[in-house]
Design a protein around this motif. Sequence first.
Motif, PDB file in Angstrom:
ATOM      1  N   HIS A  82      12.229   6.163   1.664  1.00  0.00           N
ATOM      2  CA  HIS A  82      11.900   6.292   0.591  1.00  0.00           C
ATOM      3  C   HIS A  82      12.257   6.506  -0.031  1.00  0.00           C
ATOM      4  N   GLY A  83      12.173   6.442  -1.914  1.00  0.00           N
ATOM      5  CA  GLY A  83      13.001   7.860  -2.433  1.00  0.00           C
ATOM      6  C   GLY A  83      14.625   7.051  -2.881  1.00  0.00           C
ATOM      7  N   ASN A  84      15.160   5.877  -2.548  1.00  0.00           N
ATOM      8  CA  ASN A  84      16.362   5.266  -2.508  1.00  0.00           C
ATOM      9  C   ASN A  84      16.776   4.028  -3.489  1.00  0.00           C
ATOM     10  N   GLN A  85      17.120   3.349  -3.473  1.00  0.00           N
ATOM     11  CA  GLN A  85      17.606   1.359  -4.222  1.00  0.00           C
ATOM     12  C   GLN A  85      18.006   0.250  -3.279  1.00  0.00           C
ATOM     13  N   LEU A  86      16.940   0.777  -2.341  1.00  0.00           N
ATOM     14  CA  LEU A  86      16.830  -0.009  -1.067  1.00  0.00           C
ATOM     15  C   LEU A  86      16.496  -1.336  -1.673  1.00  0.00           C
ATOM     16  N   THR A  87      17.084  -2.622  -1.402  1.00  0.00           N
ATOM     17  CA  THR A  87      16.998  -3.687  -2.026  1.00  0.00           C
ATOM     18  C   THR A  87      16.201  -4.926  -1.176  1.00  0.00           C
ATOM     19  N   GLY A  88      16.335  -6.089  -1.072  1.00  0.00           N
ATOM     20  CA  GLY A  88      16.174  -7.995   0.144  1.00  0.00           C
ATOM     21  C   GLY A  88      14.478  -7.139   0.493  1.00  0.00           C
ATOM     22  N   THR A  89      14.362  -7.791   1.656  1.00  0.00           N
ATOM     23  CA  THR A  89      13.200  -8.090   1.951  1.00  0.00           C
ATOM     24  C   THR A  89      13.001  -6.756   3.096  1.00  0.00           C
ATOM     25  N   ILE A  90      11.673  -6.036   3.896  1.00  0.00           N
ATOM     26  CA  ILE A  90      11.440  -5.618   4.790  1.00  0.00           C
ATOM     27  C   ILE A  90      11.477  -6.619   5.662  1.00  0.00           C
ATOM     28  N   PRO A  91      12.478  -6.229   6.847  1.00  0.00           N
ATOM     29  CA  PRO A  91      12.360  -6.707   7.714  1.00  0.00           C
ATOM     30  C   PRO A  91      10.969  -7.019   8.803  1.00  0.00           C
ATOM     31  N   PRO A  92      10.858  -8.464   8.925  1.00  0.00           N
ATOM     32  CA  PRO A  92      10.201  -8.479  10.107  1.00  0.00           C
ATOM     33  C   PRO A  92      10.445  -7.058  11.089  1.00  0.00           C
ATOM     34  N   GLU A  93      11.648  -7.712  11.694  1.00  0.00           N
ATOM     35  CA  GLU A  93      12.255  -6.463  13.018  1.00  0.00           C
ATOM     36  C   GLU A  93      11.637  -5.317  13.167  1.00  0.00           C
ATOM     37  N   SER A 111      11.548  -6.255  -2.283  1.00  0.00           N
ATOM     38  CA  SER A 111      10.495  -7.226  -2.326  1.00  0.00           C
ATOM     39  C   SER A 111      10.329  -8.304  -1.506  1.00  0.00           C
ATOM     40  N   GLY A 112       9.558  -9.395  -2.170  1.00  0.00           N
ATOM     41  CA  GLY A 112       9.212 -10.488  -1.664  1.00  0.00           C
ATOM     42  C   GLY A 112       7.590 -10.293  -0.994  1.00  0.00           C
ATOM     43  N   THR A 113       7.433 -10.495   0.788  1.00  0.00           N
ATOM     44  CA  THR A 113       6.320 -10.400   1.095  1.00  0.00           C
ATOM     45  C   THR A 113       6.177  -9.406   2.537  1.00  0.00           C
ATOM     46  N   ILE A 114       4.523  -8.804   2.663  1.00  0.00           N
ATOM     47  CA  ILE A 114       4.986  -8.186   3.562  1.00  0.00           C
ATOM     48  C   ILE A 114       5.088  -8.966   4.773  1.00  0.00           C
ATOM     49  N   GLN A 133       8.743  -3.892  -5.154  1.00  0.00           N
ATOM     50  CA  GLN A 133       8.856  -5.405  -6.232  1.00  0.00           C
ATOM     51  C   GLN A 133       8.470  -5.892  -5.227  1.00  0.00           C
ATOM     52  N   LEU A 134       7.154  -5.788  -4.316  1.00  0.00           N
ATOM     53  CA  LEU A 134       6.427  -6.464  -3.283  1.00  0.00           C
ATOM     54  C   LEU A 134       5.647  -7.299  -4.282  1.00  0.00           C
ATOM     55  N   THR A 135       5.514  -8.869  -2.986  1.00  0.00           N
ATOM     56  CA  THR A 135       4.803  -9.628  -3.861  1.00  0.00           C
ATOM     57  C   THR A 135       3.916 -10.045  -2.798  1.00  0.00           C
ATOM     58  N   THR A 149      -5.056   6.000   8.544  1.00  0.00           N
ATOM     59  CA  THR A 149      -5.828   7.265   7.757  1.00  0.00           C
ATOM     60  C   THR A 149      -4.300   7.432   6.813  1.00  0.00           C
ATOM     61  N   TRP A 150      -3.486   6.938   5.531  1.00  0.00           N
ATOM     62  CA  TRP A 150      -2.285   6.698   4.481  1.00  0.00           C
ATOM     63  C   TRP A 150      -1.930   5.219   4.652  1.00  0.00           C
ATOM     64  N   PHE A 151      -2.413   4.373   3.240  1.00  0.00           N
ATOM     65  CA  PHE A 151      -1.999   3.595   3.166  1.00  0.00           C
ATOM     66  C   PHE A 151      -1.985   3.107   1.645  1.00  0.00           C
ATOM     67  N   SER A 152      -0.517   3.259   1.321  1.00  0.00           N
ATOM     68  CA  SER A 152      -0.390   3.302  -0.250  1.00  0.00           C
ATOM     69  C   SER A 152       0.559   2.248  -0.774  1.00  0.00           C
ATOM     70  N   PHE A 153      -0.050   1.187  -1.642  1.00  0.00           N
ATOM     71  CA  PHE A 153       0.496  -0.300  -1.576  1.00  0.00           C
ATOM     72  C   PHE A 153       0.767  -0.513  -3.056  1.00  0.00           C
ATOM     73  N   GLY A 154       0.182   0.377  -4.202  1.00  0.00           N
ATOM     74  CA  GLY A 154       0.248   0.206  -5.401  1.00  0.00           C
ATOM     75  C   GLY A 154       1.072  -0.023  -6.232  1.00  0.00           C
ATOM     76  N   ASN A 155       1.479   0.270  -7.574  1.00  0.00           N
ATOM     77  CA  ASN A 155       2.710  -0.531  -8.079  1.00  0.00           C
ATOM     78  C   ASN A 155       3.739  -1.234  -8.023  1.00  0.00           C
ATOM     79  N   ASN A 156       3.523  -2.348  -7.207  1.00  0.00           N
ATOM     80  CA  ASN A 156       4.484  -3.341  -6.504  1.00  0.00           C
ATOM     81  C   ASN A 156       4.220  -4.526  -8.200  1.00  0.00           C
ATOM     82  N   ALA A 157       5.450  -5.696  -7.821  1.00  0.00           N
ATOM     83  CA  ALA A 157       4.940  -7.236  -8.869  1.00  0.00           C
ATOM     84  C   ALA A 157       4.488  -7.402  -8.680  1.00  0.00           C
ATOM     85  N   GLY A 158       2.952  -7.454  -7.480  1.00  0.00           N
ATOM     86  CA  GLY A 158       2.349  -8.028  -7.145  1.00  0.00           C
ATOM     87  C   GLY A 158       1.497  -7.949  -5.593  1.00  0.00           C
TER      88      GLY A 158
END
Length: 183
Positions: A82-93, A111-114, A133-135, A149-158
Amino acid sequence: MANLTHLWIHGNRQAGSIPPELFDLANLSLLSLTDSYLTGPIPPELGNLANLEDLHLNNTRVTGPIPPELGNLANLTHLWIHGNQLTGTIPPELGDLANLQGLYLRWNQLSGTIPSELGDLANLEGLGLDYNQLTGSLPATLLGLGNLTWFSFGNNAGLCAPNTAAFMTWLASIENTSGPTCP
């Protein structure tokens, strides 16, 4: 340094790309390059470090996509990028990381979906997806993450949680959670 198991190089002004010499450290179980000035992509060769249990690349300046090869790290328990400049989607792997307890991808430009495969991470206790920028809706497969026990998913594009009884009950069972509900 063939027997080296822990390498902490963080909180310094180390600059440049991630050194390829690290890929030869076959016994490495912890690699922390946190809080540095590293740039460039995350090398896919990190996925060859079979004994790696903890990978901390947070708060650097790495860019580009998350290499799908990180899904090869069968012993990995913590992936902090976290706290980087990573782009693209989250790999399903990443869903192949059966021992993973902490996955922190927050504060990037992903970006993209989970991917539904993240629901296969049965041992996951912490999941940070916020400030990207996840949607889309969170996949129903996440309902199987009973140890979270901890899950944060706010402040995304949608990105939002489905407004269903099952999802609301599941979110309420998580000690610390934040993120919007879908309309």
